[in-house]
Write a protein that holds these residues in place. Structure first.
Motif, PDB file in Angstrom:
ATOM      1  N   LEU A   1       0.830  -1.204   0.000  1.00 54.15           N
ATOM      2  CA  LEU A   1       0.000   0.000   0.000  1.00 54.15           C
ATOM      3  C   LEU A   1       0.865   1.255   0.000  1.00 54.15           C
ATOM      4  CD1 LEU A   1      -2.830   1.244   0.163  1.00 54.15           C
ATOM      5  CD2 LEU A   1      -2.673   1.090   2.652  1.00 54.15           C
ATOM      6  N   GLY A   2       1.900   1.245   0.848  1.00 54.23           N
ATOM      7  CA  GLY A   2       2.800   2.395   0.895  1.00 54.23           C
ATOM      8  C   GLY A   2       3.559   2.581  -0.405  1.00 54.23           C
TER       9      GLY A   2
ATOM     10  N   HIS B   1       1.300   8.672  -6.502  1.00 52.73           N
ATOM     11  CA  HIS B   1       1.332  10.110  -6.244  1.00 52.73           C
ATOM     12  C   HIS B   1       2.591  10.755  -6.831  1.00 52.73           C
ATOM     13  CE1 HIS B   1      -2.118  10.692  -3.393  1.00 52.73           C
ATOM     14  NE2 HIS B   1      -2.041   9.372  -3.431  1.00 52.73           N
ATOM     15  N   GLY B   2       3.668   9.986  -6.923  1.00 50.75           N
ATOM     16  CA  GLY B   2       4.894  10.541  -7.480  1.00 50.75           C
ATOM     17  C   GLY B   2       4.955  10.447  -8.991  1.00 50.75           C
ATOM     18  N   GLY B   3       4.214   9.508  -9.564  1.00 49.75           N
ATOM     19  CA  GLY B   3       4.296   9.280 -10.999  1.00 49.75           C
ATOM     20  C   GLY B   3       3.454  10.198 -11.840  1.00 49.75           C
ATOM     21  N   ARG B   4       2.513  10.905 -11.210  1.00 49.71           N
ATOM     22  CA  ARG B   4       1.643  11.851 -11.924  1.00 49.71           C
ATOM     23  C   ARG B   4       1.017  11.198 -13.161  1.00 49.71           C
ATOM     24  NH1 ARG B   4       2.064  16.851 -10.023  1.00 49.71           N
ATOM     25  NH2 ARG B   4       1.169  17.748 -11.918  1.00 49.71           N
ATOM     26  N   TYR B   5       0.397  10.051 -12.936  1.00 51.98           N
ATOM     27  CA  TYR B   5      -0.258   9.321 -14.027  1.00 51.98           C
ATOM     28  C   TYR B   5      -1.616   9.948 -14.323  1.00 51.98           C
ATOM     29  CZ  TYR B   5       3.260   5.861 -12.827  1.00 51.98           C
ATOM     30  OH  TYR B   5       4.449   5.228 -12.564  1.00 51.98           O
ATOM     31  N   ASP B   6      -1.965   9.943 -15.588  1.00 55.42           N
ATOM     32  CA  ASP B   6      -3.303  10.409 -15.968  1.00 55.42           C
ATOM     33  C   ASP B   6      -4.353   9.351 -15.654  1.00 55.42           C
ATOM     34  OD1 ASP B   6      -2.776  13.045 -17.496  1.00 55.42           O
ATOM     35  OD2 ASP B   6      -1.333  11.650 -18.362  1.00 55.42           O
TER      36      ASP B   6
ATOM     37  N   MET C   1     -16.664  -3.111   0.496  1.00 56.76           N
ATOM     38  CA  MET C   1     -15.421  -2.630  -0.107  1.00 56.76           C
ATOM     39  C   MET C   1     -15.687  -1.925  -1.428  1.00 56.76           C
ATOM     40  SD  MET C   1     -12.008  -4.790  -1.190  1.00 56.76           S
ATOM     41  CE  MET C   1     -12.803  -5.546  -2.634  1.00 56.76           C
ATOM     42  N   GLU C   2     -16.545  -2.533  -2.265  1.00 51.99           N
ATOM     43  CA  GLU C   2     -16.816  -1.933  -3.570  1.00 51.99           C
ATOM     44  C   GLU C   2     -17.623  -0.644  -3.447  1.00 51.99           C
ATOM     45  OE1 GLU C   2     -15.444  -2.566  -6.389  1.00 51.99           O
ATOM     46  OE2 GLU C   2     -14.318  -4.191  -5.462  1.00 51.99           O
ATOM     47  N   ARG C   3     -18.492  -0.564  -2.460  1.00 51.72           N
ATOM     48  CA  ARG C   3     -19.239   0.684  -2.264  1.00 51.72           C
ATOM     49  C   ARG C   3     -18.278   1.814  -1.911  1.00 51.72           C
ATOM     50  NH1 ARG C   3     -24.740   0.347  -2.308  1.00 51.72           N
ATOM     51  NH2 ARG C   3     -24.853   2.473  -1.508  1.00 51.72           N
ATOM     52  N   ARG C   4     -17.295   1.517  -1.056  1.00 48.72           N
ATOM     53  CA  ARG C   4     -16.364   2.565  -0.625  1.00 48.72           C
ATOM     54  C   ARG C   4     -15.361   2.913  -1.718  1.00 48.72           C
ATOM     55  NH1 ARG C   4     -15.201   0.811   5.720  1.00 48.72           N
ATOM     56  NH2 ARG C   4     -17.325   1.237   6.451  1.00 48.72           N
ATOM     57  N   LEU C   5     -14.740   1.899  -2.297  1.00 56.60           N
ATOM     58  CA  LEU C   5     -13.730   2.148  -3.317  1.00 56.60           C
ATOM     59  C   LEU C   5     -14.365   2.589  -4.638  1.00 56.60           C
ATOM     60  CD1 LEU C   5     -11.282  -0.813  -2.640  1.00 56.60           C
ATOM     61  CD2 LEU C   5     -11.025   1.582  -1.963  1.00 56.60           C
ATOM     62  N   GLY C   6     -15.611   2.173  -4.867  1.00 60.51           N
ATOM     63  CA  GLY C   6     -16.295   2.556  -6.091  1.00 60.51           C
ATOM     64  C   GLY C   6     -16.506   4.058  -6.204  1.00 60.51           C
TER      65      GLY C   6
ATOM     66  N   LEU D   1      -5.908  -2.372  -3.160  1.00 60.46           N
ATOM     67  CA  LEU D   1      -4.764  -1.612  -2.656  1.00 60.46           C
ATOM     68  C   LEU D   1      -4.491  -0.377  -3.507  1.00 60.46           C
ATOM     69  CD1 LEU D   1      -2.414  -4.621  -1.876  1.00 60.46           C
ATOM     70  CD2 LEU D   1      -3.458  -3.097  -0.183  1.00 60.46           C
ATOM     71  N   ALA D   2      -4.494  -0.552  -4.827  1.00 62.46           N
ATOM     72  CA  ALA D   2      -4.162   0.574  -5.709  1.00 62.46           C
ATOM     73  C   ALA D   2      -5.240   1.649  -5.678  1.00 62.46           C
ATOM     74  CB  ALA D   2      -3.936   0.072  -7.132  1.00 62.46           C
ATOM     75  N   ARG D   3      -6.500   1.265  -5.579  1.00 64.57           N
ATOM     76  CA  ARG D   3      -7.550   2.282  -5.515  1.00 64.57           C
ATOM     77  C   ARG D   3      -7.471   3.057  -4.206  1.00 64.57           C
ATOM     78  NH1 ARG D   3     -13.143  -0.453  -6.947  1.00 64.57           N
ATOM     79  NH2 ARG D   3     -12.139  -2.297  -6.023  1.00 64.57           N
ATOM     80  N   ALA D   4      -7.136   2.354  -3.113  1.00 62.96           N
ATOM     81  CA  ALA D   4      -6.953   3.057  -1.836  1.00 62.96           C
ATOM     82  C   ALA D   4      -5.743   3.984  -1.905  1.00 62.96           C
ATOM     83  CB  ALA D   4      -6.780   2.044  -0.708  1.00 62.96           C
ATOM     84  N   ALA D   5      -4.676   3.491  -2.545  1.00 62.67           N
ATOM     85  CA  ALA D   5      -3.456   4.293  -2.656  1.00 62.67           C
ATOM     86  C   ALA D   5      -3.647   5.515  -3.536  1.00 62.67           C
ATOM     87  CB  ALA D   5      -2.322   3.420  -3.201  1.00 62.67           C
TER      88      ALA D   5
END
Length: 396
Positions: free
Chosen positions: A73-74, A81-86, A134-139, A98-102
């Motif tokens: 996660l870290g 956040h560092g990669g500035r991906y679109d 989980m899907e309700r929150r991450l969605g 993990l990636a959606r939370a991150a």
């Protein structure tokens, strides 16, 4: 635009990226996107790292409760956040969560391919409820969800509360069928004879093939019990198993366990081949492809079998219903019902003409619905809509 849009694809294990994500990556690169891939350890990593796609190693575990995922996660948060991906496009349950939370708080748009859900038959109620939460929150933080069957799309809207306009049903799983699987009837017949000779299986033998992960959730126990009965009644029957357990498989089903369940006599007619790169050859060698899963997001092996011109016998999972047209391209039976599975397989083994007709119908269906181009087209439409928005903003 002065710079290419940056995209990060995230998956838990490399083999998933090789099979389901690489075709998308190649298409995005061809369309002018700058693509990177983040994945955990495991089989297929060398293949990915030998390609021209930058690979970021992240210690993701498929087991959501693993301590490794705290580090993952870290690492994902720092990368995103560092990669500035679109766009950050996530795949597989652990990596997707993990990636959606991150990605929360980042400027990236988030795409999610739900290769399979924890909704529907065969999933314990408590697990299904946790998945819904989980899907309700991450969605809420997911800009586009791609599902591999219509039932999951419906549940994304009704259970997870994701707006319908943000949900897309892919026509053929996460990547579509590899073009190499589309064999003509003549090519499939030639391959059938060659592979049977290589395996030492008689041309007259009636072969059932299973292709996929060897996990309990794939119905391996049902398959073993079914083939034991078929082998007892037919001395010309043979079973080919192509696949194995993935790294971190939670319910791996070993070759020794399977053969012990089949029994000594029938075990001599089981070819356990492990993972193969040329899967289409072994499907062509078979008369029927079986998939007795307890749950299935999309029956990719069934779609691949159709492309080879082989009928399918599968359990009535969400994924199998998205592929098999009952009584036309194959047969569907109840989950965990070895008697029904045996009866369906026996029916096609006893009637080669019926099996051939279903196989031909399956090939026609695959060529119209399960192609890779159809899936990639759905993805690119979503990516292009984001690129167009970026262009409009930059032009203001």
């Amino acid at each position: 635009m002065s710079e290419a849009m940056r995209v990060l694809q995230v998956t838990a294990i490399p083999i998933t990226a090789v099979r389901f994500v690489e075709p998308l990556v190649q298409s995005l690169q061809g369309a002018g996107y700058d693509v990177e891939l983040a994945t955990g350890p495991g089989r297929g990593l060398e293949t990915l790292e030998s390609s021209d796609v930058p690979v970021r190693r992240v210690p993701i575990s498929r087991n959501m409760l693993s301590w490794r995922n705290l580090h993952a996660l870290g690492a994902l948060r720092a990368l995103i956040h560092g990669g500035r991906y679109d766009v950050v496009h996530v795949h597989t349950p652990a990596a997707a969560a993990l990636a959606r939370a991150a990605a929360r708080g980042a400027s990236s748009r988030v795409f999610y391919t739900m290769h399979g859900s924890l909704w529907g038959a065969g999933v314990p109620a408590r697990l299904s409820a946790l998945f819904t939460i989980m899907e309700r929150r991450l969605g809420r933080h997911t800009d586009r969800v791609f599902t591999v069957n219509p039932d999951d799309a419906k549940d994304c809207v009704e259970r997870a509360g994701i707006p319908e306009e943000r949900v897309t049903v892919l026509p053929a799983g996460g990547a579509g069928v590899d073009p190499d699987f589309f064999l003509t009837e003549e090519a499939a017949e030639r391959t059938r004879r060659v592979v049977r000779s290589e395996l030492g299986i008689a041309d007259r033998a009636r072969i059932v093939a299973y292709v996929g992960r060897t996990a309990a959730a794939k119905g391996m126990a049902t398959l073993a019990r079914t083939f034991a009965g078929i082998a007892e009644s037919r001395d010309d029957s043979h079973l080919i198993i192509v696949g194995g357990a993935l790294e971190g498989e939670r319910d791996a089903y070993t070759q020794e366990r399977f053969l012990a369940a089949v029994g000594t006599e029938a075990a001599s007619r089981v070819s356990w081949l492990g993972f193969k790169d040329d899967v289409a050859r072994y499907m062509a060698a078979a008369d029927i492809v079986a998939l007795p899963s307890i749950r299935e997001g999309f029956g990719m092996s069934l779609a691949e079998a159709a492309a080879v011109g082989r009928p399918a016998v599968a359990t009535e999972t969400r994924g199998a219903r998205a592929v098999v047209d009952p009584e036309v391209t194959g047969l569907l039976v109840p989950v965990n019902d070895y008697r029904a599975l045996a009866a369906a397989l026996q029916r096609l083994l006893d009637d080669p003409d019926l099996a051939k007709r279903m196989g031909s119908a399956a090939r026609d269906r695959a060529s119209n619905r399960f192609t890779r181009d159809a899936v990639i087209g759905s993805y690119l439409d979503a990516y292009e809509s984001i690129r167009n928005e970026v262009v409009e903003i930059s032009d203001r």
